[in-house]
Scaffold this motif. Structure first.
Motif, PDB file in Angstrom:
ATOM      1  N   GLN A  95       4.938   5.680   2.781  1.00 49.04           N
ATOM      2  CA  GLN A  95       4.421   7.040   2.694  1.00 49.04           C
ATOM      3  C   GLN A  95       5.411   7.915   1.927  1.00 49.04           C
ATOM      4  O   GLN A  95       6.623   7.848   2.171  1.00 49.04           O
ATOM      5  CB  GLN A  95       4.207   7.629   4.098  1.00 49.04           C
ATOM      6  CG  GLN A  95       3.079   6.981   4.877  1.00 49.04           C
ATOM      7  CD  GLN A  95       3.436   5.637   5.476  1.00 49.04           C
ATOM      8  OE1 GLN A  95       4.567   5.436   5.907  1.00 49.04           O
ATOM      9  NE2 GLN A  95       2.498   4.718   5.505  1.00 49.04           N
ATOM     10  N   GLY A 144      -5.984   9.491   6.453  1.00 51.30           N
ATOM     11  CA  GLY A 144      -5.376   9.162   7.728  1.00 51.30           C
ATOM     12  C   GLY A 144      -4.611  10.314   8.340  1.00 51.30           C
ATOM     13  O   GLY A 144      -4.039  11.151   7.638  1.00 51.30           O
ATOM     14  N   ARG A 193      -8.597   6.271   1.086  1.00 51.84           N
ATOM     15  CA  ARG A 193      -8.616   6.300   2.534  1.00 51.84           C
ATOM     16  C   ARG A 193      -7.925   7.577   3.012  1.00 51.84           C
ATOM     17  O   ARG A 193      -7.102   8.152   2.283  1.00 51.84           O
ATOM     18  CB  ARG A 193      -7.936   5.053   3.114  1.00 51.84           C
ATOM     19  CG  ARG A 193      -8.686   3.771   2.769  1.00 51.84           C
ATOM     20  CD  ARG A 193      -8.141   2.555   3.485  1.00 51.84           C
ATOM     21  NE  ARG A 193      -8.346   2.622   4.920  1.00 51.84           N
ATOM     22  CZ  ARG A 193      -9.501   2.364   5.533  1.00 51.84           C
ATOM     23  NH1 ARG A 193     -10.581   2.039   4.842  1.00 51.84           N
ATOM     24  NH2 ARG A 193      -9.598   2.433   6.856  1.00 51.84           N
ATOM     25  N   ARG A 228     -13.604   5.283   5.896  1.00 47.29           N
ATOM     26  CA  ARG A 228     -12.287   5.288   5.230  1.00 47.29           C
ATOM     27  C   ARG A 228     -11.179   5.897   6.084  1.00 47.29           C
ATOM     28  O   ARG A 228     -10.084   6.170   5.589  1.00 47.29           O
ATOM     29  CB  ARG A 228     -12.391   6.052   3.904  1.00 47.29           C
ATOM     30  CG  ARG A 228     -13.153   5.283   2.830  1.00 47.29           C
ATOM     31  CD  ARG A 228     -13.146   6.029   1.508  1.00 47.29           C
ATOM     32  NE  ARG A 228     -14.190   7.035   1.446  1.00 47.29           N
ATOM     33  CZ  ARG A 228     -14.102   8.173   0.760  1.00 47.29           C
ATOM     34  NH1 ARG A 228     -12.975   8.475   0.121  1.00 47.29           N
ATOM     35  NH2 ARG A 228     -15.108   9.021   0.731  1.00 47.29           N
ATOM     36  N   ALA A 271       0.848   5.666   0.459  1.00 46.37           N
ATOM     37  CA  ALA A 271       0.133   6.865   0.902  1.00 46.37           C
ATOM     38  C   ALA A 271       0.909   8.101   0.490  1.00 46.37           C
ATOM     39  O   ALA A 271       2.141   8.093   0.417  1.00 46.37           O
ATOM     40  CB  ALA A 271      -0.046   6.847   2.415  1.00 46.37           C
ATOM     41  N   ARG A 298       0.857  -1.180   0.000  1.00 45.15           N
ATOM     42  CA  ARG A 298       0.000   0.000   0.000  1.00 45.15           C
ATOM     43  C   ARG A 298       0.897   1.235   0.000  1.00 45.15           C
ATOM     44  O   ARG A 298       2.015   1.207   0.519  1.00 45.15           O
ATOM     45  CB  ARG A 298      -0.917   0.037   1.219  1.00 45.15           C
ATOM     46  CG  ARG A 298      -2.008  -1.005   1.209  1.00 45.15           C
ATOM     47  CD  ARG A 298      -3.202  -0.562   2.049  1.00 45.15           C
ATOM     48  NE  ARG A 298      -2.877  -0.350   3.443  1.00 45.15           N
ATOM     49  CZ  ARG A 298      -3.485   0.549   4.210  1.00 45.15           C
ATOM     50  NH1 ARG A 298      -4.403   1.371   3.716  1.00 45.15           N
ATOM     51  NH2 ARG A 298      -3.165   0.670   5.499  1.00 45.15           N
ATOM     52  N   GLU A 351      -8.116   6.108   8.752  1.00 45.08           N
ATOM     53  CA  GLU A 351      -7.056   5.430   9.497  1.00 45.08           C
ATOM     54  C   GLU A 351      -6.563   6.428  10.544  1.00 45.08           C
ATOM     55  O   GLU A 351      -6.141   7.530  10.193  1.00 45.08           O
ATOM     56  CB  GLU A 351      -5.901   5.021   8.583  1.00 45.08           C
ATOM     57  CG  GLU A 351      -6.288   3.967   7.555  1.00 45.08           C
ATOM     58  CD  GLU A 351      -5.167   3.652   6.577  1.00 45.08           C
ATOM     59  OE1 GLU A 351      -4.040   4.181   6.742  1.00 45.08           O
ATOM     60  OE2 GLU A 351      -5.420   2.894   5.633  1.00 45.08           O
ATOM     61  N   SER A 404      -3.324   4.498  -2.048  1.00 46.07           N
ATOM     62  CA  SER A 404      -4.343   3.978  -1.147  1.00 46.07           C
ATOM     63  C   SER A 404      -4.909   5.049  -0.235  1.00 46.07           C
ATOM     64  O   SER A 404      -6.116   5.067   0.043  1.00 46.07           O
ATOM     65  CB  SER A 404      -3.735   2.848  -0.291  1.00 46.07           C
ATOM     66  OG  SER A 404      -4.516   2.574   0.844  1.00 46.07           O
ATOM     67  N   THR A 405      -4.023   5.946   0.237  1.00 44.35           N
ATOM     68  CA  THR A 405      -4.375   6.796   1.364  1.00 44.35           C
ATOM     69  C   THR A 405      -3.778   8.190   1.204  1.00 44.35           C
ATOM     70  O   THR A 405      -2.686   8.344   0.663  1.00 44.35           O
ATOM     71  CB  THR A 405      -3.843   6.185   2.684  1.00 44.35           C
ATOM     72  OG1 THR A 405      -4.096   4.781   2.700  1.00 44.35           O
ATOM     73  CG2 THR A 405      -4.485   6.825   3.898  1.00 44.35           C
ATOM     74  N   GLU A 456      -5.997  10.084  -5.506  1.00 43.29           N
ATOM     75  CA  GLU A 456      -6.817   8.899  -5.768  1.00 43.29           C
ATOM     76  C   GLU A 456      -6.628   8.406  -7.199  1.00 43.29           C
ATOM     77  O   GLU A 456      -6.463   7.200  -7.435  1.00 43.29           O
ATOM     78  CB  GLU A 456      -8.289   9.240  -5.514  1.00 43.29           C
ATOM     79  CG  GLU A 456      -9.243   8.074  -5.686  1.00 43.29           C
ATOM     80  CD  GLU A 456     -10.667   8.472  -5.352  1.00 43.29           C
ATOM     81  OE1 GLU A 456     -11.266   7.818  -4.474  1.00 43.29           O
ATOM     82  OE2 GLU A 456     -11.193   9.437  -5.957  1.00 43.29           O
ATOM     83  N   HIS A 480      -2.500  11.021   3.730  1.00 44.80           N
ATOM     84  CA  HIS A 480      -2.154  11.271   5.127  1.00 44.80           C
ATOM     85  C   HIS A 480      -1.946  12.769   5.348  1.00 44.80           C
ATOM     86  O   HIS A 480      -1.316  13.445   4.531  1.00 44.80           O
ATOM     87  CB  HIS A 480      -0.870  10.528   5.506  1.00 44.80           C
ATOM     88  CG  HIS A 480      -1.082   9.078   5.764  1.00 44.80           C
ATOM     89  ND1 HIS A 480      -0.062   8.138   5.695  1.00 44.80           N
ATOM     90  CD2 HIS A 480      -2.183   8.386   6.111  1.00 44.80           C
ATOM     91  CE1 HIS A 480      -0.534   6.947   5.981  1.00 44.80           C
ATOM     92  NE2 HIS A 480      -1.827   7.073   6.229  1.00 44.80           N
TER      93      HIS A 480
END
Length: 284
Positions: free
Chosen positions: A265, A64, A62, A92, A9, A7, A94, A34-35, A29, A37
């Motif tokens: 990340q 986070g 997601r 969604r 981010a 994954r 985290e 995935s994410t 996206e 942050h």
């Protein structure tokens, strides 16, 4: 070591000159991350509103916190904000949480809150995690959480005391290691976490930050990290990657096999540069 799928981010703190915050979230996206942050500082967007806005602008991304500094927030406030974003995002969120950066004591002072000793901050972190879990299991009002029993809890950890807590409580561990950390040192750190976690280790997702892709680094990042890309690449630091997308993907596959780290990340500056690697690896 790890069979977890990769994954990725993006860490972003502000809108850019090219994109509004909503546009930036949609772009992340679209690139396959995935994410998204968002850090927790007084010089950037407030974390929970930024997460809610990013979620509203996207459909699968997601969101986070990376990471909430517990000295700057009351446990009940964190729990309520987390529940709110969980509901608004359709599950969604985290929740990244930690004891605060070593240089962040001035932010607690600006908020009129005690920063506390390391031991006090660790205790506060544990209290906050328990409050979040309680809020999701027994919400006090009509709000009903989407994620059960609670959103994935990501704990930022590096020292022994934080690793022990993360081993007991985290769904995701963000290994907060210096930029010059090598893969050998990363392997030692994940082995230490495995020792603390025992049978729980395979249930924990491991993440690290990649600070620079290639050999060009913005001046602000160079000041923040205190090293240049050539130095980091020369010593094989885990915070720097260079090469073709296929070559960088090979490095990350080897790193996952050796250390168990599968969640990476990357700063918003490198979102497009790193996207071909994401395309090769995400979900595999």
């Amino acid at each position: 070591m790890s069979s977890r799928p990769f994954r990725f981010a993006i860490v972003a703190a502000l809108p850019t000159a090219e994109r509004t915050w909503s546009e930036l979230a949609r772009h992340v996206e679209e690139l396959g991350y995935s994410t998204l942050h968002v850090p927790d500082t007084l010089g950037t967007l407030a974390t929970f509103p930024a997460l809610a806005a990013a979620a509203a602008a996207t459909t699968t991304l997601r969101v986070g916190s990376y990471v909430i500094a517990v000295p700057n927030h009351r446990p009940t406030a964190v729990a309520h904000e987390a529940l709110t974003v969980d509901v608004l995002s359709g599950g969604r969120l985290e929740l990244g949480i930690g004891t605060g950066r070593p240089d962040a004591e001035h932010e607690a002072a600006a908020l009129g809150l005690p920063f506390g000793t390391p031991g006090e901050r660790i205790a506060l972190l544990h209290e906050t995690i328990l409050e979040v879990r309680e809020r999701f299991v027994k919400p006090p009002g009509p709000l009903r959480p989407v994620q059960q029993p609670h959103p994935p809890i990501m704990i930022a950890a590096s020292g022994p005391r934080m690793l022990r807590l993360a081993a007991e409580e985290a769904d995701i561990v963000a290994l907060g290691l210096p930029a010059e950390t090598t893969e050998d040192a990363l392997a030692q750190k994940t082995a230490e976490l495995r020792e603390y976690a025992g049978d729980r280790f395979d249930d924990i997702e491991l993440g690290t930050n990649i600070a620079v892709i290639g050999r060009d680094m913005p001046p602000f990042m160079r000041r923040f990290i205190g090293a240049d890309p050539d130095q980091l690449l020369e010593i094989g630091a885990i915070s720097a990657l260079d090469g073709t997308p296929a070559e960088m993907a090979d490095v990350l596959r080897r790193r996952r096999d050796r250390t168990g780290v599968s969640y990476f990340q990357v700063g918003e500056t490198f979102a497009e540069t790193f996207a071909p690697v994401v395309e090769l690896l995400a979900g595999t």
